[in-house]
Design an enzyme around this catalytic site. Structure first.
Site, PDB file in Angstrom:
ATOM      1  N   GLU A  34     124.591  21.959 -74.344  1.00  0.00           N
ATOM      2  CA  GLU A  34     125.727  21.300 -73.682  1.00  0.00           C
ATOM      3  C   GLU A  34     126.936  22.222 -73.793  1.00  0.00           C
ATOM      4  OE1 GLU A  34     126.681  18.439 -71.829  1.00  0.00           O
ATOM      5  OE2 GLU A  34     128.562  19.557 -71.927  1.00  0.00           O
ATOM      6  N   LYS A  51     136.602   2.309 -67.163  1.00  0.00           N
ATOM      7  CA  LYS A  51     136.472   0.875 -67.466  1.00  0.00           C
ATOM      8  C   LYS A  51     137.539   0.441 -68.474  1.00  0.00           C
ATOM      9  CE  LYS A  51     134.406   1.428 -64.645  1.00  0.00           C
ATOM     10  NZ  LYS A  51     133.554   2.458 -64.121  1.00  0.00           N
ATOM     11  N   GLY A 186     134.870   5.196 -51.742  1.00  0.00           N
ATOM     12  CA  GLY A 186     133.644   4.916 -52.496  1.00  0.00           C
ATOM     13  C   GLY A 186     134.038   4.197 -53.771  1.00  0.00           C
ATOM     14  N   GLY A 189     137.073   5.950 -55.704  1.00  0.00           N
ATOM     15  CA  GLY A 189     138.376   5.770 -55.038  1.00  0.00           C
ATOM     16  C   GLY A 189     138.870   4.340 -55.156  1.00  0.00           C
ATOM     17  N   GLU A 191     138.061   2.073 -57.418  1.00  0.00           N
ATOM     18  CA  GLU A 191     138.441   1.699 -58.784  1.00  0.00           C
ATOM     19  C   GLU A 191     139.836   2.221 -59.126  1.00  0.00           C
ATOM     20  OE1 GLU A 191     135.409   2.731 -61.651  1.00  0.00           O
ATOM     21  OE2 GLU A 191     133.944   1.387 -60.732  1.00  0.00           O
ATOM     22  N   HIS A 447     124.456 -24.010 -66.807  1.00  0.00           N
ATOM     23  CA  HIS A 447     125.636 -24.600 -66.176  1.00  0.00           C
ATOM     24  C   HIS A 447     126.711 -24.829 -67.236  1.00  0.00           C
ATOM     25  CE1 HIS A 447     128.040 -27.035 -63.487  1.00  0.00           C
ATOM     26  NE2 HIS A 447     128.194 -27.894 -64.488  1.00  0.00           N
TER      27      HIS A 447
HETATM   28  C1  LIG Z   1     135.711   8.598 -62.291  1.00  0.00           C
HETATM   29  C2  LIG Z   1     134.238   8.332 -62.369  1.00  0.00           C
HETATM   30  C3  LIG Z   1     133.785   7.061 -62.639  1.00  0.00           C
HETATM   31  C4  LIG Z   1     132.431   6.790 -62.703  1.00  0.00           C
HETATM   32  N1  LIG Z   1     132.036   5.515 -62.977  1.00  0.00           N
HETATM   33  C5  LIG Z   1     130.708   5.245 -63.023  1.00  0.00           C
HETATM   34  C6  LIG Z   1     130.245   3.932 -63.319  1.00  0.00           C
HETATM   35  O1  LIG Z   1     131.038   3.019 -63.535  1.00  0.00           O
HETATM   36  N2  LIG Z   1     128.928   3.696 -63.380  1.00  0.00           N
HETATM   37  C7  LIG Z   1     128.007   4.707 -63.143  1.00  0.00           C
HETATM   38  O2  LIG Z   1     126.811   4.452 -63.202  1.00  0.00           O
HETATM   39  N3  LIG Z   1     128.407   5.955 -62.872  1.00  0.00           N
HETATM   40  C8  LIG Z   1     129.738   6.254 -62.801  1.00  0.00           C
HETATM   41  N4  LIG Z   1     130.123   7.526 -62.543  1.00  0.00           N
HETATM   42  C9  LIG Z   1     129.102   8.544 -62.299  1.00  0.00           C
HETATM   43  C10 LIG Z   1     128.517   9.023 -63.617  1.00  0.00           C
HETATM   44  O3  LIG Z   1     129.533   9.546 -64.413  1.00  0.00           O
HETATM   45  C11 LIG Z   1     127.446  10.054 -63.338  1.00  0.00           C
HETATM   46  O4  LIG Z   1     126.485   9.529 -62.459  1.00  0.00           O
HETATM   47  C12 LIG Z   1     126.747  10.478 -64.611  1.00  0.00           C
HETATM   48  O5  LIG Z   1     127.649  11.037 -65.514  1.00  0.00           O
HETATM   49  C13 LIG Z   1     125.660  11.505 -64.278  1.00  0.00           C
HETATM   50  O6  LIG Z   1     125.024  11.899 -65.440  1.00  0.00           O
HETATM   51  P1  LIG Z   1     124.346  13.340 -65.586  1.00  0.00           P
HETATM   52  O7  LIG Z   1     123.721  13.355 -66.917  1.00  0.00           O
HETATM   53  O8  LIG Z   1     123.491  13.594 -64.415  1.00  0.00           O
HETATM   54  O9  LIG Z   1     125.530  14.375 -65.484  1.00  0.00           O
HETATM   55  P2  LIG Z   1     126.907  14.519 -66.271  1.00  0.00           P
HETATM   56  O10 LIG Z   1     127.336  13.269 -66.875  1.00  0.00           O
HETATM   57  O11 LIG Z   1     127.815  15.159 -65.287  1.00  0.00           O
HETATM   58  O12 LIG Z   1     126.562  15.514 -67.419  1.00  0.00           O
HETATM   59  C14 LIG Z   1     126.248  16.850 -67.195  1.00  0.00           C
HETATM   60  C15 LIG Z   1     126.553  17.629 -68.436  1.00  0.00           C
HETATM   61  O13 LIG Z   1     125.999  18.923 -68.303  1.00  0.00           O
HETATM   62  C16 LIG Z   1     126.897  19.876 -68.841  1.00  0.00           C
HETATM   63  N5  LIG Z   1     126.556  21.134 -68.183  1.00  0.00           N
HETATM   64  C17 LIG Z   1     126.663  21.448 -66.868  1.00  0.00           C
HETATM   65  N6  LIG Z   1     126.188  22.675 -66.655  1.00  0.00           N
HETATM   66  C18 LIG Z   1     125.745  23.160 -67.841  1.00  0.00           C
HETATM   67  C19 LIG Z   1     125.139  24.386 -68.265  1.00  0.00           C
HETATM   68  N7  LIG Z   1     124.847  25.347 -67.403  1.00  0.00           N
HETATM   69  N8  LIG Z   1     124.814  24.521 -69.561  1.00  0.00           N
HETATM   70  C20 LIG Z   1     125.089  23.535 -70.462  1.00  0.00           C
HETATM   71  N9  LIG Z   1     125.665  22.369 -70.122  1.00  0.00           N
HETATM   72  C21 LIG Z   1     125.990  22.189 -68.816  1.00  0.00           C
HETATM   73  C22 LIG Z   1     128.255  19.325 -68.504  1.00  0.00           C
HETATM   74  O14 LIG Z   1     129.220  19.796 -69.414  1.00  0.00           O
HETATM   75  C23 LIG Z   1     128.028  17.811 -68.672  1.00  0.00           C
HETATM   76  O15 LIG Z   1     128.353  17.364 -69.964  1.00  0.00           O
HETATM   77  C24 LIG Z   1     131.492   7.824 -62.479  1.00  0.00           C
HETATM   78  C25 LIG Z   1     131.935   9.119 -62.206  1.00  0.00           C
HETATM   79  C26 LIG Z   1     133.289   9.376 -62.163  1.00  0.00           C
HETATM   80  C27 LIG Z   1     133.748  10.770 -61.890  1.00  0.00           C
END
Ligand SMILES: Cc1cc2nc3c(=O)[nH]c(=O)nc-3n(C[C@H](O)[C@H](O)[C@H](O)COP(=O)(O)OP(=O)(O)OC[C@H]3O[C@@H](n4cnc5c(N)ncnc54)[C@H](O)[C@@H]3O)c2cc1C
Lengths: 468, 409
Positions: A34, A51, A186, A189, A191, A447
């Site tokens: 990470e 949230k 979406g 936006g 929220e 209920h």
């Molecule tokens: C403002 C906002 C609100 C959201 N609210 C919701 C919600 O309410 N409910 C919901 O379900 N989803 C929500 N999401 C979406 C949700 O955050 C993502 O779907 C989720 O985080 C995706 O998980 P992931 O593990 O695929 O990627 P990420 O959470 O993006 O994690 C990827 C990780 O990989 C690391 N990384 C990237 N490249 C490398 C590399 N080459 N080497 C090592 N580490 C690396 C990054 O640092 C990161 O920590 C929201 C997103 C945003 C931006």
């Protein structure tokens, strides 16, 4: 320490860290790389901190409604820095929790950026660097890419961190913008629009499509629009946002829409116009891994074109949701472990928007169900006819069900109103277990609860609701 | 009053069984204690006795149905002159007015009727798939479930039956793709399924290793002739197998580290030496047990082994006669094989494979001589027993067999 593992996971978000935990449970030796923070976007800059902010804004809203409940308070005020501080500290706490879980599961963690550097025999090699300097190289027969995604930058609408905000700036404001333009409607936006409106900003939403929340059933989109407009938001659909003219502390622009041209000057702009996958500098070049419009192409078990390499979560495409990432993590790891997981059914993934009112849905909208050739039976039930909703003072809401007329399959469920994000799982269970209207009708709902609207909306599609 | 006769649990571990045969027909009078049916479990065929008297009013589960969960109603017993209900009281309670409701109008009413198709076998199926199959006239047991734990889902109904209706139980992935006419499909018996499951479990989960040794049999054969010659009027006839069982038991006493069982938390060391002997029976094999074989005389072992083998072939063993055992012996000496390796019978940790004794050239000092030699192969669970211990045990066994007076003193 050995440099060879059964599994390497790249990225510690809800996709990656869950994959690492599950693999460890199944007896694999796991490395997790990470680059920034455990918990990924979700815990640090997404789901959880937003949230926390929305909770503060909801309470702020309720404070202004005290009279309805026979209560009163004077001098209602807020300290934005404390609201943001609370959100940040919750994000930190959750991230720390993940580090602890990983340690307990004996996952070997690496702090750095990972990049595929080819094969050595059966194993894939992953080179880790930190701030450009090489840390180490590790290898494993299986590598899961869970690098996530980031907000899309549109030409002319690039975020600049001061006047034009992305999600990160939008969740760490130093002062409340008096006038705010949110581009994109979406979940993200909407929220932010809801948070700032509840806190007192004048909010305009510009959406290029002809309705907001395009992923939702049109009827729910329309109900949401009505609710937001009642709260005082300005919503422009079919909007083309012109160049953003920045002056020292404000932005002016012209928005064209079917209803004409609007000149607008605001203090801040939030850009939430989509997502691009983090596929750069991962060493994908020269492999059989395919990338389609910034997302890694995978099959039902998250396998890429390159044997032994998998992609899950946001980097593997829509829907960009944390629970989708985690679910893919589990099934991908179980497949690697030789178990027989079920591929993820896209229509069984719920989507939630935590605005006021909340919005939640699963499956097909009515129009998509009809387009797919179903003869449908549709049920609707409004919150105004539900005792608990009335007692709570939450009468703005609607549950809509879409059933296949012939088989009784629940094709989709669409909800707007208080607590619907907590309720949608009932319909998700129904879809996953392939229940029909018969089992839903048979189910005893407690209920008084707002959930009773889910029962009534099912009855409404068949025998007719009781309480309306 | 009509009462249901339920699928009995014939052993503590039994969860389901096959209705092998009805010994009474509908309309027959039965008294308490009458054998009314035969049930086949994973290991044996057992008899079901009537507990009450009455008339066998209706048979609910036909002969040959497999996988009937314990406590499923299999027949209805009525009193003389009483009308015979169509369904068991349980089913009648489960589906009340479905039949009388303005038939077939509501989907719910249609769905409620569907369970009657199941013929008593539990089929995992989603409510939606059940209804769709019913509407399309597809029998559920003709479908292959692709959901969790083989649950039949909507997509399976849409895909349709996998195999012709005559062979509903055909494997999901055909082993050979020859045209249907050249394949004879034999449904797997409960025993075949259990053998398949347990041996696959053993071979995939227990790390086997194998050690072989050649043992000279001449002394043992000579002793056997003398003992049998001494028997009056054929009062007993000791076989090589009887002697090997005793020899194995003594070797386990001598090297007790092989008389063990591995579990995740601990290794169990057994005081008793209970030898399971593999007996082949028409549809598979079963392993009746000679308990405390180290303490029994050859004569006792011989009598007991014959009785167990006979009853095993007739499918009449009681569960306690084939469940348990601390070590197994598989003897293929009568088939003229030179050597073979057996699969461990879990949760045991070892099994000895005994091949045929044959005349072979052996070297004594620097002379070549002829001796009757048998190759015995030990399969052991490496989690509990290491190589050196396995070898030590085989040497102890050879010592006993080649100096067979150990067997009689
Ligand atoms: C403002 C906002 C609100 C959201 N609210 C919701 C919600 O309410 N409910 C919901 O379900 N989803 C929500 N999401 C979406 C949700 O955050 C993502 O779907 C989720 O985080 C995706 O998980 P992931 O593990 O695929 O990627 P990420 O959470 O993006 O994690 C990827 C990780 O990989 C690391 N990384 C990237 N490249 C490398 C590399 N080459 N080497 C090592 N580490 C690396 C990054 O640092 C990161 O920590 C929201 C997103 C945003 C931006």
């Amino acid at each position: 320490m050995s440099d060879t593992f059964d599994l390497i996971v790249v990225g510690g978000g809800p996709g990656g860290y869950v994959a690492a935990l599950r693999a460890s449970q199944l007896g694999m030796s796991v490395a997790l790389v990470e680059s920034t923070h455990f918990g990924g976007v979700c815990l640090n800059w997404g789901c959880i901190p937003t949230k926390a902010l929305l909770r503060s804004s909801e309470i702020h809203h309720l404070l202004h409604e005290l009279g309805t409940f026979g209560l009163s308070a004077d001098n209602i005020s807020f300290d934005l820095s404390k609201i943001v501080g609370r959100s940040r500290s919750i994000a930190r706490r959750m991230g720390g929790g993940i580090a602890h879980l990983l340690k307990k599961a004996k996952v070997t963690t690496f702090d750095g950026r990972a990049k595929l550097t080819g094969r050595s025999g059966e194993a894939h090699q992953v080179a880790i660097t930190k701030d450009g300097a090489a840390v180490t190289t590790i290898k494993a027969p299986h590598v899961i890419l869970a690098t996530g995604a980031r907000g899309r930058q549109l030409p002319g609408l690039e975020t600049d961190g001061t006047l034009i905000w992305g999600a990160r700036e939008a969740m760490t404001p130093q002062e409340l913008p008096k006038r705010l333009l949110v581009i994109g409607s979406g979940a993200i936006g909407i929220e932010f629009a809801s948070f700032y409106r509840n806190m007192g900003s004048e909010v305009t939403i510009a959406e290029v499509a002809d309705r907001i929340l395009i992923a939702e059933d049109p009827e729910i989109s329309a109900a949401a629009r009505k609710a937001f407009e009642k709260q005082g938001m300005t919503i422009i659909t079919g909007a083309k946002v012109g160049p953003l003219n920045k002056s020292e502390n404000e932005v002016s622009t012209t928005i064209e829409s079917p209803k004409g041209k609007i000149d607008l000057t605001v203090d801040r702009v939030i850009c939430a116009v989509g997502i691009v996958g983090n596929v750069e500098d991962l060493g994908l070049e020269g492999t059989k891994i395919q990338v389609d419009r910034t997302h890694i192409v995978t099959d039902g078990f998250c396998r890429t074109g390159e044997a032994g390499i998998y992609a899950i979560g946001d980097v593997a495409g829509a829907p960009w949701l944390a629970h989708k990432a985690s679910h893919e993590a589990i099934l991908c790891v179980e497949k690697i472990a030789g178990r027989s997981p079920q591929p993820l059914h896209p229509l069984n993934i719920p989507g939630c928007t935590y605005s006021r009112p909340q919005i939640a849905s699963v499956g097909l909208s009515e129009e998509k169900a009809i387009a797919a050739g179903h003869k449908v039976k549709v049920g609707r039930f409004p919150f105004i006819a539900n005792g608990k909703a009335v007692a709570m003072g939450e009468t703005d809401g609607l549950v809509k069900t879409v059933f296949d007329a012939a088989s009784g399959e629940l094709l989709g469920a669409h909800m707007i109103g208080a607590e619907v994000t907590e309720m949608i799982q009932g319909y998700v269970i129904a879809r996953t277990g392939e229940l029909t209207e018969a089992e839903l009708i048979e189910t005893v709902f407690p209920h008084p609860t707002i959930s009773e609207t889910m029962h009534e909306a099912t009855l409404a599609a068949f025998d007719g609701p009781l309480h309306i | 009053m009509a009462t249901d006769i339920l699928m009995p649990a014939l052993s503590p571990t039994m969860t389901e069984g096959k209705l092998a045969r009805w010994l009474k027909a509908e309309g027959d009078t039965v008294s308490a204690g009458d054998v009314i049916a035969e049930i086949e479990t994973d290991k044996a065929t057992m008899e079901v006795e009537a507990v009450d008297e009455g008339i066998l009013g209706r048979i609910l589960i036909q002969e040959g149905v497999e996988g009937i969960p314990v406590n499923t109603p299999i027949a209805i017993l009525v009193e003389d002159g009483e009308a015979v209900p169509d369904a068991s009281s349980e089913q009648a309670a489960a589906a009340p007015k479905a039949e009388t409701a303005s038939a077939e109008t509501t989907p719910a009413a249609r769905a409620a009727k569907a369970p009657a198709e199941d013929k008593g076998e539990r089929i995992f199926v989603s409510p939606l798939a059940r209804r769709m199959a019913h509407e399309r006239g597809i029998a559920l047991d003709a479908l292959t479930g692709s959901g969790p734990n083989g649950r039949i889902l909507k997509r399976d109904v849409e895909k349709g039956p996998a195999a012709p209706k005559t062979a509903p139980k055909a494997a999901a992935t055909p082993v050979i793709t020859a045209s249907e006419e050249t394949v004879r499909r034999v449904p797997n018996s409960t025993m075949r399924k259990v053998i398949a499951r347990r041996l696959t479990e053993s071979k995939t989960q227990v790390p086997h290793f194998y050690v072989s040794i050649d043992i000279e049999l001449d002394a043992l054969l000579a002793l056997r002739s003398k003992l049998n010659a001494a028997a009056q009027e054929n009062s007993f006839k000791i076989s090589v197998n009887d002697m090997m069982i005793k020899a194995v038991a003594l070797a386990l006493k001598k090297v007790p580290g092989v008389n063990v069982q591995f579990t995740d938390a601990e290794t169990l060391h057994f005081e008793n030496v209970d030898i399971s002997m593999a007996v082949s029976i028409p549809d598979g094999l079963i392993t009746p047990i000679i308990r405390n074989a180290d303490r029994k005389s050859l004569r006792d072992i011989s009598v007991e082994a014959k009785d167990l083998a006979k009853r095993a072939r007739a499918g009449k063993l009681k569960p306690e006669e084939f469940q348990g055992g601390t070590f197994s012996v598989s003897n293929m000496g009568m088939f003229g094989v030179r050597d073979f390796a057996a699969i461990i019978n879990p949760p045991q940790a070892g099994i000895l494979a005994i091949a045929s004794g044959e005349k072979r050239a052996v070297v004594r000092g620097s002379e070549i001589a002829v001796a009757t030699v048998m190759t015995a192969t030990l399969s052991v669970d490496h989690r509990a027993v290491d190589g050196a211990l396995g070898a030590e045990w085989l040497n102890a066994l050879r010592d006993i067999v080649q100096n067979p007076y150990f067997l009689v003193v």
